[in-house]
Write an enzyme that holds these catalytic residues in place. Structure first.
Site, PDB file in Angstrom:
ATOM      1  N   CYS A  96      48.506  13.126  63.273  1.00 34.73           N
ATOM      2  CA  CYS A  96      49.827  13.643  62.929  1.00 34.73           C
ATOM      3  C   CYS A  96      50.634  13.856  64.205  1.00 34.73           C
ATOM      4  O   CYS A  96      50.117  14.389  65.190  1.00 34.73           O
ATOM      5  CB  CYS A  96      49.671  14.965  62.178  1.00 34.73           C
ATOM      6  SG  CYS A  96      51.214  15.723  61.675  1.00 34.73           S
ATOM      7  N   HIS A 138      50.271  12.293  52.945  1.00 35.04           N
ATOM      8  CA  HIS A 138      50.338  13.085  54.180  1.00 35.04           C
ATOM      9  C   HIS A 138      51.754  13.626  54.393  1.00 35.04           C
ATOM     10  O   HIS A 138      51.944  14.812  54.675  1.00 35.04           O
ATOM     11  CB  HIS A 138      49.902  12.199  55.358  1.00 35.04           C
ATOM     12  CG  HIS A 138      49.971  12.861  56.689  1.00 35.04           C
ATOM     13  ND1 HIS A 138      48.845  13.210  57.405  1.00 35.04           N
ATOM     14  CD2 HIS A 138      51.026  13.240  57.463  1.00 35.04           C
ATOM     15  CE1 HIS A 138      49.216  13.775  58.548  1.00 35.04           C
ATOM     16  NE2 HIS A 138      50.534  13.795  58.606  1.00 35.04           N
ATOM     17  N   GLU A 139      52.748  12.758  54.244  1.00 31.68           N
ATOM     18  CA  GLU A 139      54.139  13.177  54.488  1.00 31.68           C
ATOM     19  C   GLU A 139      54.659  14.100  53.389  1.00 31.68           C
ATOM     20  O   GLU A 139      55.391  15.052  53.673  1.00 31.68           O
ATOM     21  CB  GLU A 139      55.049  11.956  54.662  1.00 31.68           C
ATOM     22  CG  GLU A 139      54.682  11.026  55.812  1.00 31.68           C
ATOM     23  CD  GLU A 139      54.511  11.704  57.166  1.00 31.68           C
ATOM     24  OE1 GLU A 139      55.144  12.760  57.416  1.00 31.68           O
ATOM     25  OE2 GLU A 139      53.732  11.190  57.984  1.00 31.68           O
ATOM     26  N   HIS A 142      53.667  17.569  54.056  1.00 31.27           N
ATOM     27  CA  HIS A 142      54.566  18.242  55.009  1.00 31.27           C
ATOM     28  C   HIS A 142      55.737  18.905  54.287  1.00 31.27           C
ATOM     29  O   HIS A 142      56.155  20.005  54.653  1.00 31.27           O
ATOM     30  CB  HIS A 142      55.136  17.246  56.030  1.00 31.27           C
ATOM     31  CG  HIS A 142      54.259  17.002  57.204  1.00 31.27           C
ATOM     32  ND1 HIS A 142      53.892  17.985  58.095  1.00 31.27           N
ATOM     33  CD2 HIS A 142      53.684  15.863  57.665  1.00 31.27           C
ATOM     34  CE1 HIS A 142      53.125  17.471  59.040  1.00 31.27           C
ATOM     35  NE2 HIS A 142      52.982  16.178  58.798  1.00 31.27           N
TER      36      HIS A 142
END
Length: 174
Positions: A96, A138-139, A142
Site C-alpha cells: 500500500c 483494497h481501495e 480505504h
C-alpha cells in the site's frame, strides 16, 4: 496537474469514512487527474482519494499491461462504488502506498462485481477477478477507513507493528 502528498499510516485521516461524490465537475476531473499522476509517480497500481486527504468515495486503478507499462487509457476511475456480487477466496501479497515498504498475504474475494459511476456520473458495472478484484477490494476498504494491515492475523500484525517501529527509528536517525 499536480503531485499530491500521500498520507501514511498511522495517520488518523486514513480511518475516515469517505463521503459520496455528488458534484461531477471540472474540480473532480482535476482531482482524478492529480491522483493518477501521484499514483504513477509513486509506482502504485491503485489509489483511493482519502490517501491524498480527500474524504470522497472515489478511487483509481491502473494495472500495467504485459509490457509492464501503465497506460492512462487503461486507468479505471471508480466513483461511489457498491459491491453487487462477490465470490471465491484467494490469498494475495498486498502492499500500500500509505504503508510503504510492507507487504503481506491478505485473504480476498477471487471475483467481484461492482456498480460505480465514472467521472461523468454515468453508472457502470464491472466484473473483475484476480489482481483487479484484489485492487478494487483494497481501495474500497480505504473508502471505509480500513487498511490491509487490519486484515492480518494477530501474529502478522505484531510483526508489522515491530517493523514499523524499527523503520520509524531508522528514519529519525537519518
Amino acid at each position: 496537474m499536480a503531485l499530491l502528498e500521500i498520507i501514511h499510516y498511522p495517520s488518523k485521516i486514513l480511518r475516515t469514512i469517505s463521503k459520496e461524490v455528488v458534484s461531477f465537475d471540472s474540480k473532480l476531473h482535476q482531482q482524478l487527474d492529480d491522483m493518477h499522476e501521484t499514483m504513477i509517480a509513486s509506482e502504485g497500481i491503485g489509489l483511493a482519494a482519502i490517501q491524498v486527504g480527500l474524504p470522497l468515495r472515489m478511487l483509481i486503478i491502473n494495472l500495467p499491461q504485459e509490457d509492464g507499462v501503465q497506460h492512462k487509457e487503461d486507468c479505471l476511475e471508480i466513483i461511489n462504488p457498491k459491491f453487487i456480487e462477490t465470490g471465491g477466496s484467494m490469498m494475495y501479497r498486498e502492499g500500500c502506498l500509505s504503508v510503504p515498504g510492507f507487504y503481506e498475504e491478505v485473504e480476498r474475494f477471487e471475483k467481484v462485481k461492482i456498480e460505480y459511476q465514472n467521472r461523468f456520473a454515468e453508472v457502470k458495472v464491472l466484473e473483475a477477478s484476480e489482481l483487479l478484484a484484489v485492487a478494487i477490494q483494497h481501495e474500497i476498504d480505504h473508502l471505509n477507513g480500513v487498511l490491509f494491515v487490519d486484515k492480518l492475523s494477530i501474529l502478522k500484525r505484531k510483526k508489522f507493528e515491530k517493523e514499523l517501529k524499527e523503520l520509524q527509528k531508522k528514519q529519525k536517525h537519518e
